[in-house]
Design a protein around this motif. Structure first.
Motif, PDB file in Angstrom:
ATOM      1  N   LEU A  30      16.327  14.247  70.069  1.00 10.69           N
ATOM      2  CA  LEU A  30      15.919  12.921  70.557  1.00 10.69           C
ATOM      3  C   LEU A  30      15.239  13.007  71.918  1.00 10.69           C
ATOM      4  N   GLU A  31      14.847  14.223  72.325  1.00  7.50           N
ATOM      5  CA  GLU A  31      14.330  14.353  73.687  1.00  7.50           C
ATOM      6  C   GLU A  31      13.122  13.458  73.946  1.00  7.50           C
ATOM      7  N   ALA A  32      12.371  13.188  72.882  1.00  7.12           N
ATOM      8  CA  ALA A  32      11.182  12.351  73.077  1.00  7.12           C
ATOM      9  C   ALA A  32      11.533  10.867  73.173  1.00  7.12           C
ATOM     10  N   HIS A  33      12.771  10.532  72.802  1.00  2.00           N
ATOM     11  CA  HIS A  33      13.138   9.102  72.765  1.00  2.00           C
ATOM     12  C   HIS A  33      14.206   8.745  73.788  1.00  2.00           C
ATOM     13  N   GLY A  34      14.529   9.712  74.655  1.00  2.00           N
ATOM     14  CA  GLY A  34      15.624   9.518  75.604  1.00  2.00           C
ATOM     15  C   GLY A  34      15.446   8.316  76.505  1.00  2.00           C
ATOM     16  N   ASN A  35      14.213   7.925  76.782  1.00  2.00           N
ATOM     17  CA  ASN A  35      14.003   6.816  77.711  1.00  2.00           C
ATOM     18  C   ASN A  35      13.831   5.474  77.030  1.00  2.00           C
ATOM     19  N   ARG A  36      13.946   5.501  75.701  1.00  2.00           N
ATOM     20  CA  ARG A  36      13.851   4.224  74.984  1.00  2.00           C
ATOM     21  C   ARG A  36      15.194   3.532  74.936  1.00  2.00           C
ATOM     22  N   ARG A  37      15.171   2.225  74.876  1.00  2.00           N
ATOM     23  CA  ARG A  37      16.417   1.478  74.767  1.00  2.00           C
ATOM     24  C   ARG A  37      17.056   1.745  73.416  1.00  2.00           C
ATOM     25  N   VAL A  38      18.351   1.831  73.414  1.00  2.00           N
ATOM     26  CA  VAL A  38      19.065   2.154  72.181  1.00  2.00           C
ATOM     27  C   VAL A  38      18.834   1.084  71.110  1.00  2.00           C
ATOM     28  N   MET A  66      19.294   8.063  77.148  1.00  2.00           N
ATOM     29  CA  MET A  66      19.663   8.925  78.270  1.00  2.00           C
ATOM     30  C   MET A  66      20.742   8.263  79.131  1.00  2.00           C
ATOM     31  N   GLU A  67      20.507   7.011  79.491  1.00  2.00           N
ATOM     32  CA  GLU A  67      21.468   6.314  80.356  1.00  2.00           C
ATOM     33  C   GLU A  67      22.822   6.169  79.675  1.00  2.00           C
ATOM     34  N   ASN A  68      22.797   5.880  78.397  1.00  2.00           N
ATOM     35  CA  ASN A  68      24.055   5.780  77.664  1.00  2.00           C
ATOM     36  C   ASN A  68      24.808   7.104  77.683  1.00  2.00           C
ATOM     37  N   LEU A  69      24.076   8.194  77.519  1.00  2.00           N
ATOM     38  CA  LEU A  69      24.736   9.497  77.523  1.00  2.00           C
ATOM     39  C   LEU A  69      25.324   9.809  78.891  1.00  2.00           C
ATOM     40  N   VAL A  70      24.584   9.472  79.952  1.00  2.00           N
ATOM     41  CA  VAL A  70      25.101   9.728  81.302  1.00  2.00           C
ATOM     42  C   VAL A  70      26.396   8.939  81.510  1.00  2.00           C
ATOM     43  N   TRP A  71      26.348   7.695  81.085  1.00  2.00           N
ATOM     44  CA  TRP A  71      27.538   6.825  81.223  1.00  2.00           C
ATOM     45  C   TRP A  71      28.728   7.420  80.459  1.00  2.00           C
TER      46      TRP A  71
END
Ligand SMILES: Nc1ncnc2c1ncn2[C@@H]1O[C@H](COP(=O)(O)OP(=O)(O)O)[C@@H](O)[C@H]1O
Ligand SMILES: [Mg+2]
Lengths: 390, 308
Positions: B127-135, B97-102
């Motif tokens: 990937l909605e279930a994995h959005g908060n996991r680190r890449v 999620m954070e990567n996508l926001v960036w």
């Protein structure tokens, strides 16, 4: 300027600060540890290692040289002949770089010859632990000399006889904050912020393109709707945010460790922030100017460390410029950041007004801004070149 | 949405040092899938990077929906492009999620929009279930899906994907292609691949790259029809001994016990080939009938193998 792209870098920095231990370490942990070490080692009561006494002799007559000889003969005092004015002497004593000063005005010998008293000003550091003691040593040496002169004149029939031909007027100079424990610690707080400015500015500037090339974000940025100066602006803003965080941590920990901020009013804080920010611009600019020398992140590391480490110690950043060895005395003066920090120190340690302090910092402000502009030009050239090979 | 296309005219790239990586490439890509197919080093990445606006051409013009990527409208042109380099530079310790926001913000979205679009894109790629996991904890397939999500955040007209299917196991590759097919509908997709089956299955048009130039182009069926219409019979046999002629047809041998024949029709040619081998006293281990594909087209056009 596309604001969102600038903020993208700030966003990634703030998130990374939470996730990457090394980023948090270099921005918060390292400066705190370093600061605490400095305070632990150097932050005690400022000791008087040597009794440095300046002698200003505007008289240059026979009797002034008698006094100088007498002072010299004690062996306990480290004498230096000086031509500073009274106000400058007062400042040098207040900030601890001199222990005392003996000021002999014009016409001193003439007065004695004509039978009136010659007046000597004794400026001394009025610190109950050492200053008063030093003053009494000097006073007694001059008193001795005075009696010697009286005896010599007594042998001369033409002169009238005065029992005490020399009067000593003591002028106590109260220590400025730097000469106190809290003040010394404050000095290191400012110095530590300076270290952060020096390192993070150089790193960011020198690595602006090369780091992004290595991790692939340059390709991403170039294929995005960005303008020529977007990356430059993004890194400027991001390093300001980083500095804000570092400086806050340093200031807070410094306070807990006994730094003295009593002379800071909120307007001062504003001026100081401005000086730090300008210093950072200069440091970024310097990083950019040297950026063409480093073709890889590893080279950036080497280049920045080899410049920043010596400057940290010799550039008047964490070591007061006046205690540097002779050969290094001029190094700080060539570093714009030194002048910016000096401006801050004048406010916090010497209680200068904002105008006066900015006056002191002016060369640094101008040079920093010039470096930043030069950096911008180098940045554009680097960017244009980087579009040729990705 | 007016009619939009990617036009590339006489594109050249000479790297400093004299390597000419792309030499005079021209093509037009409209809506649908255009693949750049060629072996490693044939200039696909260089071409895509130039079209994406990340690498400056030495010569030539690239126009995206009427906007010159390297001209004055460059910034506007880039708004229309979603580019996925072969390795998206994700920040490993940040979440998907954070990567996508960036990346969304880099692509020009405001923070709030970036956040909303990131959530939507994560859903789109499953990937909605994995959005908060680190890449760093993602599998190769998840990473590639996140890459695709990153490309569609700002809803671009044009997707440029560098080797979207490579380095994945067959199942993950299927999944990724399923996604690209569905997200690519109505868009202009230009992607590169060195895998002929991929180009064959997922292209409206294939551009065959060889040594920095396009040597053939067209719909896969048409290319096969034109350059390699005949099925092949591949014979795996004992090495040694010259492969026999069959009905006056020579066999193409790789010299390591594999020989193939191009035939008009497999069912009638097959018995004749086996018989010829038996008569020549060469033991046959296995026989395969292969319908010709882009691999054969590449070989026919360039005389070189696609997958070395
Ligand atoms: N930065 C570079 N400097 C010099 N040559 C390069 C560079 N990048 C790629 N090349 C060369 O350009 C040619 C094409 O490379 P590339 O476009 O990556 O091919 P592909 O993507 O088809 O594998 C290769 O010969 C490669 O070695
Ligand atoms: Mg490639």
């Amino acid at each position: 300027m596309p604001v969102s792209q600038v903020l993208a870098e700030v966003y990634a920095f703030l998130k990374s600060m939470l996730r990457y231990r090394e980023i948090a370490f270099w921005n918060i942990g390292f400066p705190i540890i370093f600061l605490l070490v400095l305070i632990a080692v150097f932050g005690g009561e400022p000791g008087v290692l040597e009794i440095d006494v300046a002698v200003v002799d505007y008289d240059r007559g026979p009797f002034s040289s008698v006094i100088i000889q007498a002072l010299n003969s004690t062996g306990a005092l480290k004498l230096q002949l000086s031509d500073l004015g009274l106000e400058e002497l007062r400042k040098a004593i207040a900030n601890g770089s001199l222990s005392a000063a003996v000021f002999i005005g014009e016409g001193f010998s003439e007065n004695i010859t004509q039978g009136s008293q010659g007046r000597v000003l004794l400026l001394y550091y009025s610190n109950p632990q050492s200053g008063d003691y030093i003053a009494s040593i000097i006073e007694s040496v001059i008193g001795e000399a005075s009696r010697g002169i009286a005896a010599r004149i007594a042998g001369d029939a033409r002169a009238e006889i005065l029992l005490e031909p020399i009067s000593v007027e003591g002028v106590p100079v109260s220590p400025e904050i730097l000469a106190t424990k809290g003040g010394v610690r404050t000095f290191y707080v400012i110095g530590m912020i300076g270290v952060q400015i020096l390192f993070s500015g150089l790193y960011t500037g020198a690595g602006i393109i090369v780091e992004r090339k290595r991790d692939g974000t340059l390709k991403l940025l170039l294929s995005s709707p960005m303008r020529g100066y977007t990356i430059f602006a993004a890194d400027t803003v991001t390093s300001m945010v980083a500095l804000l965080i570092s400086a806050t941590a340093i200031v807070v920990v410094g306070r807990l460790a006994g730094a003295d901020y009593s002379l800071i009013e909120w307007r001062d804080a504003l001026a100081m922030s401005g000086l730090f920010a300008v210093g950072l611009l200069g440091s970024l600019g310097l990083g950019l100017v040297i950026a063409p020398l480093a073709r890889s992140p590893e080279a950036v590391n080497m280049l920045v460390n080899s410049i920043a480490f010596p400057l940290m110690f010799l550039g008047g950043i964490i070591i007061p410029a006046f205690i540097l060895p002779e050969w290094a005395q001029d190094i700080p003066k060539a570093l714009p950041l030194y002048w910016c920090l000096e401006g801050v120190r004048r406010i916090v340690l010497y209680n200068y007004g904002i105008g006066e302090a900015l006056g002191v910092a002016l060369p640094g402000i101008i040079a920093s801004l010039a470096l930043y502009i030069a950096g911008a030009i180098v940045y554009r050239r680097l960017l244009e070149k980087s579009v040729e090979i990705v | 949405m007016s009619e939009c296309s990617v036009v590339v005219e006489d594109l050249w790239k000479e790297y400093p040092g004299g390597i000419v990586a792309v030499r005079g490439v021209s093509f037009e890509a409209g809506r649908g899938f255009t693949s750049l197919m060629g072996p490693n080093g044939s200039g696909k990445t260089t071409t895509l990077s130039m079209v994406a606006g990340a690498l400056k051409p030495s010569r030539g013009r690239i126009v995206v929906c009427g906007l010159d990527v390297w001209g004055r409208e460059g910034v506007r042109a880039r708004r229309l492009i979603g580019f996925a380099p072969q390795d998206m530079p994700f920040k490993e310790k940040l979440s998907g999620m954070e990567n996508l926001v960036w990346i969304g913000m880099i692509r020009g979205l405001g923070y709030v929009d970036a956040k909303r679009q990131a959530r939507r894109a994560l859903e789109l790629v499953g990937l909605e279930a994995h959005g908060n996991r680190r890449v760093v904890t993602y599998s190769g397939g998840m990473r590639r899906r996140l890459t695709i999500a990153a490309c569609v955040m700002h809803e671009p007209e044009v997707l440029l994907l560098d080797e979207p299917g490579s380095g994945l196991d067959p199942r993950a590759r299927e999944e990724v292609w399923g996604l690209i097919e569905s997200l690519g509908r109505g868009r202009i997709i230009v992607y590169s691949t060195h895998i002929s089956q991929e180009a064959e299955r997922h292209s409206d048009r294939v551009l065959i790259f060889h040594s920095g130039g396009i040597v053939a182009g067209g719909p896969p069926r048409m290319l096969i029809e034109r350059y390699a219409p005949m099925p092949r019979i591949i014979v795996y046999h004992d090495p040694g001994g010259a492969p026999p002629m069959v009905d006056g047809l020579p066999g193409y041998s790789r010299g390591d016990g594999v020989t193939y024949y191009e035939v008009e029709e497999a069912s009638s040619a097959l018995p004749k080939i086996i018989e010829a081998f038996l008569r020549a006293g060469i033991q046959v281990h296995k026989v395969e009938v292969k319908r010709p594909g882009l691999e054969e087209v590449y070989f026919r056009v360039t005389g070189a193998r696609l997958e070395a």
